[in-house]
Design a protein around this motif. Structure first.
Motif, PDB file in Angstrom:
ATOM      1  N   HIS A 170     -33.255 -17.970  25.156  1.00  0.00           N
ATOM      2  CA  HIS A 170     -31.871 -17.601  25.480  1.00  0.00           C
ATOM      3  C   HIS A 170     -31.077 -18.837  25.838  1.00  0.00           C
ATOM      4  O   HIS A 170     -31.389 -19.512  26.832  1.00  0.00           O
ATOM      5  N   CYS A 171     -30.042 -19.112  25.072  1.00  0.00           N
ATOM      6  CA  CYS A 171     -29.210 -20.275  25.348  1.00  0.00           C
ATOM      7  C   CYS A 171     -28.601 -20.148  26.747  1.00  0.00           C
ATOM      8  O   CYS A 171     -28.175 -19.058  27.165  1.00  0.00           O
ATOM      9  N   ALA A 172     -28.556 -21.272  27.463  1.00  0.00           N
ATOM     10  CA  ALA A 172     -28.012 -21.258  28.832  1.00  0.00           C
ATOM     11  C   ALA A 172     -26.494 -21.304  28.841  1.00  0.00           C
ATOM     12  O   ALA A 172     -25.903 -21.427  29.908  1.00  0.00           O
ATOM     13  N   HIS A 173     -25.882 -21.190  27.644  1.00  0.00           N
ATOM     14  CA  HIS A 173     -24.418 -21.091  27.617  1.00  0.00           C
ATOM     15  C   HIS A 173     -24.026 -19.625  27.654  1.00  0.00           C
ATOM     16  O   HIS A 173     -23.602 -19.122  28.687  1.00  0.00           O
ATOM     17  N   LEU A 174     -24.219 -18.929  26.514  1.00  0.00           N
ATOM     18  CA  LEU A 174     -23.858 -17.508  26.480  1.00  0.00           C
ATOM     19  C   LEU A 174     -25.008 -16.621  26.022  1.00  0.00           C
ATOM     20  O   LEU A 174     -24.801 -15.448  25.738  1.00  0.00           O
ATOM     21  N   GLY A 175     -26.186 -17.189  25.900  1.00  0.00           N
ATOM     22  CA  GLY A 175     -27.352 -16.360  25.614  1.00  0.00           C
ATOM     23  C   GLY A 175     -27.729 -16.220  24.152  1.00  0.00           C
ATOM     24  O   GLY A 175     -28.618 -15.428  23.825  1.00  0.00           O
ATOM     25  N   CYS A 176     -27.105 -16.948  23.240  1.00  0.00           N
ATOM     26  CA  CYS A 176     -27.511 -16.878  21.822  1.00  0.00           C
ATOM     27  C   CYS A 176     -28.960 -17.351  21.682  1.00  0.00           C
ATOM     28  O   CYS A 176     -29.442 -18.113  22.514  1.00  0.00           O
ATOM     29  N   PRO A 177     -29.640 -16.926  20.635  1.00  0.00           N
ATOM     30  CA  PRO A 177     -31.037 -17.362  20.461  1.00  0.00           C
ATOM     31  C   PRO A 177     -31.110 -18.794  19.941  1.00  0.00           C
ATOM     32  O   PRO A 177     -30.610 -19.083  18.851  1.00  0.00           O
ATOM     33  N   GLY A 188     -23.448 -30.204  24.202  1.00  0.00           N
ATOM     34  CA  GLY A 188     -22.818 -28.897  24.056  1.00  0.00           C
ATOM     35  C   GLY A 188     -22.477 -28.244  25.384  1.00  0.00           C
ATOM     36  O   GLY A 188     -22.625 -28.847  26.446  1.00  0.00           O
ATOM     37  N   PRO A 189     -22.025 -26.985  25.320  1.00  0.00           N
ATOM     38  CA  PRO A 189     -21.488 -26.332  26.526  1.00  0.00           C
ATOM     39  C   PRO A 189     -22.498 -25.739  27.513  1.00  0.00           C
ATOM     40  O   PRO A 189     -22.083 -25.332  28.605  1.00  0.00           O
ATOM     41  N   PRO A 190     -23.806 -25.643  27.219  1.00  0.00           N
ATOM     42  CA  PRO A 190     -24.698 -25.043  28.231  1.00  0.00           C
ATOM     43  C   PRO A 190     -24.616 -25.795  29.552  1.00  0.00           C
ATOM     44  O   PRO A 190     -24.416 -27.011  29.580  1.00  0.00           O
ATOM     45  N   SER A 206     -31.966 -26.091  19.360  1.00  0.00           N
ATOM     46  CA  SER A 206     -30.507 -26.103  19.195  1.00  0.00           C
ATOM     47  C   SER A 206     -30.004 -24.675  19.077  1.00  0.00           C
ATOM     48  O   SER A 206     -30.723 -23.757  18.644  1.00  0.00           O
ATOM     49  N   CYS A 207     -28.742 -24.514  19.481  1.00  0.00           N
ATOM     50  CA  CYS A 207     -28.137 -23.184  19.487  1.00  0.00           C
ATOM     51  C   CYS A 207     -27.126 -23.088  18.348  1.00  0.00           C
ATOM     52  O   CYS A 207     -26.254 -23.962  18.226  1.00  0.00           O
ATOM     53  N   PRO A 208     -27.222 -22.041  17.535  1.00  0.00           N
ATOM     54  CA  PRO A 208     -26.311 -21.941  16.391  1.00  0.00           C
ATOM     55  C   PRO A 208     -24.888 -21.510  16.764  1.00  0.00           C
ATOM     56  O   PRO A 208     -23.984 -21.629  15.941  1.00  0.00           O
ATOM     57  N   CYS A 209     -24.692 -21.038  17.980  1.00  0.00           N
ATOM     58  CA  CYS A 209     -23.377 -20.460  18.307  1.00  0.00           C
ATOM     59  C   CYS A 209     -22.306 -21.508  18.577  1.00  0.00           C
ATOM     60  O   CYS A 209     -21.252 -21.501  17.955  1.00  0.00           O
ATOM     61  N   HIS A 210     -22.570 -22.394  19.534  1.00  0.00           N
ATOM     62  CA  HIS A 210     -21.523 -23.369  19.906  1.00  0.00           C
ATOM     63  C   HIS A 210     -22.067 -24.776  19.977  1.00  0.00           C
ATOM     64  O   HIS A 210     -21.508 -25.631  20.662  1.00  0.00           O
ATOM     65  N   GLY A 211     -23.179 -25.012  19.312  1.00  0.00           N
ATOM     66  CA  GLY A 211     -23.687 -26.384  19.221  1.00  0.00           C
ATOM     67  C   GLY A 211     -24.437 -26.869  20.442  1.00  0.00           C
ATOM     68  O   GLY A 211     -24.607 -28.082  20.614  1.00  0.00           O
ATOM     69  N   GLY A 212     -24.912 -25.981  21.295  1.00  0.00           N
ATOM     70  CA  GLY A 212     -25.719 -26.410  22.439  1.00  0.00           C
ATOM     71  C   GLY A 212     -27.021 -27.039  21.948  1.00  0.00           C
ATOM     72  O   GLY A 212     -27.622 -26.563  20.987  1.00  0.00           O
ATOM     73  N   ALA A 213     -27.434 -28.127  22.595  1.00  0.00           N
ATOM     74  CA  ALA A 213     -28.656 -28.812  22.169  1.00  0.00           C
ATOM     75  C   ALA A 213     -29.527 -29.105  23.391  1.00  0.00           C
ATOM     76  O   ALA A 213     -29.016 -29.425  24.473  1.00  0.00           O
TER      77      ALA A 213
HETATM   78  S1  FES Z   1     -24.342 -19.667  23.238  1.00  0.00           S
HETATM   79 FE1  FES Z   1     -25.458 -21.451  22.863  1.00  0.00          FE
HETATM   80  S2  FES Z   1     -24.001 -23.006  22.825  1.00  0.00           S
HETATM   81 FE2  FES Z   1     -22.850 -21.225  23.216  1.00  0.00          FE
END
Ligand code: FES
Length: 302
Positions: A184-191, A238-240, A221-228
């Motif tokens: 779970h991405c620490a930004h908004l939870g995308c995989p 990225g934003p996490p 890496s996160c496909p939603c907003h570029g979190g790495a």
């Molecule tokens: S949810 Fe992963 S970078 Fe936004």
């Protein structure tokens, strides 16, 4: 002769209601922010409420109307010296104050109790996920990452499917060491995805699917907003706002068991010697350390 009029004593304004209101506000804000503020608010409300009630009780005593001399019926004093006892009377302001308080309390309880009962409490009850059997330890080659997908709540079906990146760090002082990172991405939870090719081949164990990564990923890496993230889950771009969450683990009868998740601000070092700065589980996007951590609501247990 003119009848004598006694004016009841009118007490001055009190700060206790203000303190009580501040305590209630702090208590309600605490439910959103932090348990410590809930406790402080409750203590303030209780202390000021007690002082307020005590003050009201005293005022009631003060405003008790004095006995009025009975009017002389024939313009002459009573000769037997006995007067009829005056009935007890109470100040109107005390009556209004107490009845307003009581009515307000009843209305407040009627409004807030259903909210607590049906909306807030269920989130805090029976939410603790049990441990999950991820299969034999031998299915996790030392030093390699394995992608494990499983149903966190089998009774809820596939909607509860979760993914964890599991690395067997090898034994440390004779005890097994695993790194288990949530996807779970620490930004908004995308995989998040491992930065390497994921082969199609996989193993099944009960509701668990295991996919061994042939080459170690360079990170996630996160496909939603570029979190790495790096290989330990530390945020690198990225934003996490923090590192990837992790799971505790246990080994029983040669099987790896997934335990409760927890959040991580960052990790120093790597593998079995890593120093993990762990915190209670928090939702994506929430800081877990520093001053910002105070801005987020209390978490139901996971
Ligand atoms: S949810 Fe992963 S970078 Fe936004």
């Amino acid at each position: 002769m003119e009848p004598r009029h006694e004016h009841p004593h009118v007490p001055g304004p009190s700060i206790w209601p203000v303190g009580f209101a501040v305590g209630v506000v702090a208590l309600l804000v605490g439910f959103v922010v932090n348990w410590a503020i809930v406790v402080v608010g409750a203590l303030i409300a209780a202390a000021f409420g007690f002082l307020w009630v005590r003050d009201l009780a005293r005022r009631r005593g003060l405003t008790k109307a004095p006995a009025v001399e009975p009017e002389r019926r024939d313009g002459r004093a009573e000769t037997d010296g006995r007067l009829a006892p005056s009935p007890p009377t109470y100040g109107r302001s005390a009556f209004l104050e107490l009845s307003t308080l009581g009515l307000g309390g009843v209305i407040g309880a009627l409004v807030s109790l259903p909210v607590f009962g049906f909306m807030i409490l269920p989130a805090f009850l029976k939410q603790k996920a049990g441990s999950h059997d991820l299969g034999p330890v031998t299915d996790y080659p030392e030093g390699e990452f394995v992608v494990a997908t499983f149903m966190s709540r089998p009774e809820q079906g596939k909607v509860s499917r979760r993914t964890a990146f599991v690395r067997n760090n090898g034994p440390v002082n004779g005890r097994p060491s695993f790194t288990i990172i949530s996807n779970h991405c620490a930004h908004l939870g995308c995989p998040v995805q491992p930065n390497t090719a994921v082969p199609a081949a996989h193993k099944e164990y009960q509701d668990v699917t295991l996919t061994a990564l042939p080459t170690p990923p360079s990170g996630f890496s996160c496909p939603c907003h570029g979190g790495a993230y790096d290989i330990e889950g530390n945020r690198i771009a990225g934003p996490p706002v923090r590192a990837l969450d992790r799971y505790a683990f246990s080994i029983r009868n040669g099987h790896l068991y997934l335990e409760a998740p927890f959040s991580v601000s960052h990790v120093d070092g790597s593998g079995s010697t890593a120093e993990i700065h762990k915190f209670p589980f928090a939702f994506p996007g929430e800081h877990v350390s520093g001053a910002e951590a105070w801005l987020y609501p209390i978490q139901p247990p996971h």
